[in-house]
Design a protein around this motif. Structure first.
Motif, short mmCIF file in Angstrom:
data_model
loop_
_atom_site.label_atom_id
_atom_site.label_comp_id
_atom_site.label_asym_id
_atom_site.label_seq_id
_atom_site.Cartn_x
_atom_site.Cartn_y
_atom_site.Cartn_z
N VAL A 119 87.17 -61.37 68.80
CA VAL A 119 86.45 -62.88 69.63
C VAL A 119 85.71 -62.84 69.94
O VAL A 119 85.10 -61.90 71.03
N ARG A 120 84.45 -64.16 70.08
CA ARG A 120 83.66 -63.87 70.79
C ARG A 120 83.25 -65.18 71.38
O ARG A 120 84.41 -66.49 70.78
N PHE A 121 82.92 -64.77 72.87
CA PHE A 121 83.27 -65.36 74.09
C PHE A 121 81.45 -65.98 74.77
O PHE A 121 80.80 -64.77 74.72
N ASN A 122 81.43 -66.35 75.40
CA ASN A 122 81.14 -66.53 76.54
C ASN A 122 81.25 -67.04 78.26
O ASN A 122 82.41 -67.33 78.09
N TYR A 123 80.46 -66.72 78.87
CA TYR A 123 81.37 -66.91 80.66
C TYR A 123 80.50 -66.82 81.57
O TYR A 123 79.02 -66.35 81.02
N ASN A 161 77.97 -65.39 90.09
CA ASN A 161 76.58 -65.53 90.13
C ASN A 161 75.31 -66.67 89.88
O ASN A 161 74.44 -65.90 89.53
N GLY A 162 76.05 -66.94 89.14
CA GLY A 162 75.56 -67.90 87.99
C GLY A 162 74.14 -67.38 86.70
O GLY A 162 73.72 -67.69 85.72
N ILE A 163 74.67 -65.93 86.63
CA ILE A 163 73.39 -65.31 85.17
C ILE A 163 75.10 -64.95 84.48
O ILE A 163 75.73 -64.51 83.91
N THR A 164 74.62 -66.83 83.07
CA THR A 164 75.74 -66.07 82.04
C THR A 164 75.58 -65.10 81.03
O THR A 164 74.21 -64.43 81.07
N LYS A 165 76.49 -64.78 80.62
CA LYS A 165 77.31 -63.72 80.07
C LYS A 165 77.93 -64.10 78.22
O LYS A 165 78.65 -65.02 78.27
N LYS A 166 78.01 -62.55 77.19
CA LYS A 166 77.77 -62.99 76.43
C LYS A 166 78.93 -62.08 75.81
O LYS A 166 78.32 -61.06 76.19
#
Lengths: 406, 195
Positions: free
Chosen positions: B139-143, B147-152
């Motif tokens: 499963v690949r995802f991002n969120y 805190n506004g810093i997107t992660k993958k």
């Protein structure tokens, strides 16, 4: 002073004494006038400081990845606010934010934040207006700055230092807009909780006054709280937990929900006899505005896996008629809960969804996997193929194709 | 006098209580309480255990846990959750069941973020993957955390003998995630069950 709006109003003035339809002395909500106009500027160093903090928060919100990009819904929301206040609102900036919690907030600079978690639960435009009007009440009655000054007057030196340090942290740019926003909210909580409860009560009164003037059905205000209480009760029952009204906490800035609901209901009943004629709830307008976003709004709630709350929400929205999206989400609640027998309930809901004309592609995927789990391989494969036909570039197409090739 | 000595020694006792990072050198090593082995090509920092993680989990990082982490979950039994949670909490990650479909497993990963206040969560892809000598899912995802810093994220999962095995990379999407992807792929490809 007791935090409920009923008591707040009782403390008011003599005008209400001549109104036989209200029990005891009350100040009519219509007596609450706006303290802010379109050209309002902060008056003194306290207020200017508060504005600078808020401008910093707004800068972060403007570029936040949580911001919902929905121009039509944005315009619709502004339209509701302008109908409420009866004029154009260049002094208000409205931000729709993807946050699954039931909330909306207002800042003294005219920044209004509306969470998707609130939109997900709204049943009609009047309910939407009830909360937006309440938030507008905070702005037009200048509650933030009064709350801030209350801290200076009423709290200990240390508490004030804490608030000042918090405000400084907001300025420094460390942390998120949520952190910075919490600084201000925390400051209000730190003051004296009944003080800000009074603000909440006044904002309720102001909001319901705006609703009445705009021709919205004022009973919608208490209905919002009624729905929220019922949802939390359903959640607690599902978990085997005792329902506790969290707003009863001594640190809560909101009057207890049931008291609040009753106050709003009383005032709405009164206003309906003296102010409002031909009030509407704007159900069709709301459904048209929210329809393009409903699948996303429901997904945000259902994937929190709070099954009691989720089932209440789905069934509550289904009072306007079951749709493929609602049936699919009903199945998702059972699939995620995964208790004994939930596989059958989920399968039934997915099957029901696919039988409806607006069934989302995901319903066919879920239907397919449910059939495969039940050992109905040909039917399951057919449903998964249907999903890929409807959504060939689905993000999970890889695993679905792999499943089909087994 | 005795009290003064005790007071002076207190920082040393306290220091001994504070969990510390340890270094994991390159080369074959066991992870997640010895549930499986991997072969990193570079050194990693092992994040100290804490009460927020289940007993089946081990976490490594290259640049600090706020920037990147690789988590290993080894042999989670049926009826348990991938995160620590109370029975009566309002929002809970679905408990692991051995008969979970790929869709269920992906939802489990997603729920573990949403219950922590993440509302913007996007699944980028769900694909089959070779993991621990058999077929699992990836499963690949991002969120977007608040805190506004997107992660993958990149998570591989496989059910073996009714137990769940997971490896998950997570990092700040601007740089750190991509920098660790090659090493994570190596870890996944070299992962083997302990015999």
């Amino acid at each position: 002073m007791n935090g409920s709006r009923r008591h707040f109003l009782i403390g008011g003035g003599a005008c209400a004494a001549c109104l036989p339809s209200l029990a005891g002395a009350r100040v009519l909500p219509t007596n609450l006038e706006s303290l802010v106009d379109t050209n309002y500027e902060p008056l003194d160093p306290d207020e200017r400081g508060m504005w600078q903090s808020c401008e910093r928060i707004e800068e972060m919100i403007r570029t936040s990845p949580q911001r919902l990009d929905a121009p039509a819904l944005q315009d619709y929301t502004r339209g509701v606010v302008e109908r409420l206040v009866g004029r154009e609102t260049p002094d208000l900036r409205i931000y729709l934010m993807r946050d699954s919690s039931f909330n909306a907030s207002m800042y003294p600079t005219g920044m209004m934040i509306v969470n998707t978690g609130f939109m997900a639960r709204v049943r009609n435009e009047a309910q939407y207006a009830a909360v937006l009007g309440h938030e507008a009440g905070h702005f037009f009655r200048k509650h933030t700055i009064t709350g801030y000054r209350s801290i200076r007057r009423k709290t200990s030196t240390m508490a004030f230092i804490g608030a000042a340090a918090g405000a400084a942290a907001g300025y420094s740019g460390q942390g998120s807009w949520v952190d910075a926003a919490n600084v201000i909210n925390q400051a209000l909580v730190m003051s004296v909780f009944q003080f800000s409860r009074t603000h909440e009560a006044e904002a309720d009164a102001f909001g319901i006054m705006l609703m009445a003037r705009a021709g919205y059905s004022t009973s919608a205000a208490s209905a919002v709280w009624g729905q929220l209480i019922a949802e939390r009760m359903a959640s607690a029952k599902q978990r085997g937990a005792k329902y506790k009204d969290r707003s009863e906490s001594a640190f809560s800035t909101h009057p207890p929900s049931e008291d609040r609901m009753q106050d709003l209901s009383d005032t709405a009943d009164h206003l309906s006899t003296v102010v409002v004629t031909n009030a509407t709830d704007g159900r069709d307008e709301w459904l048209a505005a929210i329809q393009p976003h409903r699948a996303m709004l429901l997904e945000e709630q259902i994937k929190l896996n709070d099954p009691g709350a989720s089932l209440y929400l789905v069934e509550s929205l289904a009072q306007d008629g079951w749709t493929g999206v609602l049936r699919y989400n009903e199945g998702e609640v059972y699939r995620l809960r995964n208790a004994d027998g939930d596989d059958v309930k989920a399968a039934d809901a997915f099957a029901a969804s696919t039988a409806l004309p607006d069934a989302p592609a995901e319903a066919w995927r879920a239907h397919g996997f449910a059939l495969l789990k039940a050992g109905k391989t040909p039917e399951g494969r057919e449903a998964l193929n249907r999903y890929l036909t409807m959504k060939p570039d689905a993000r999970d197409a890889g695993i679905v194709r792999y499943t089909l090739n087994q | 006098m005795k009290a003064r000595i005790l007071f002076a020694l207190m920082p040393m006792f306290l220091a001994g209580c504070i969990p510390t990072y340890t270094l994991k050198k390159a080369g074959p090593t066991t992870v997640a309480n010895g549930a499986f082995t991997v072969q990193p090509s570079s050194a990693w920092n092992v994040v100290p255990k804490d009460v927020s993680r289940t007993e089946w989990e081990e976490v490594w990082t290259q640049n600090g846990p706020l920037l990147d982490t690789v988590a290993f979950l080894g042999g989670l039994p049926e009826g348990k959750a991938v995160v620590v949670q109370k029975k009566k909490e309002e929002q809970r990650v679905p408990l692991f069941r051995a008969n979970m479909s790929a869709e269920d497993l992906a939802s489990m990963v997603e729920a573990s973020y949403r219950i922590r206040g993440v509302t913007v969560f996007n699944v980028e892809s769900v694909d089959p993957v070779e993991f621990l000598g058999g077929q699992g899912i990836r499963v690949r995802f991002n969120y977007a955390p608040t805190n506004g810093i997107t992660k993958k994220g990149d998570c591989v999962l496989r059910v073996i003998d009714k137990k769940l095995y997971v490896m998950k990379l997570e990092g700040v999407s601007s740089h750190y995630f991509n920098a660790v992807v090659p090493e994570f792929d190596l870890l996944v490809s070299t992962a083997a069950l302990q015999k």
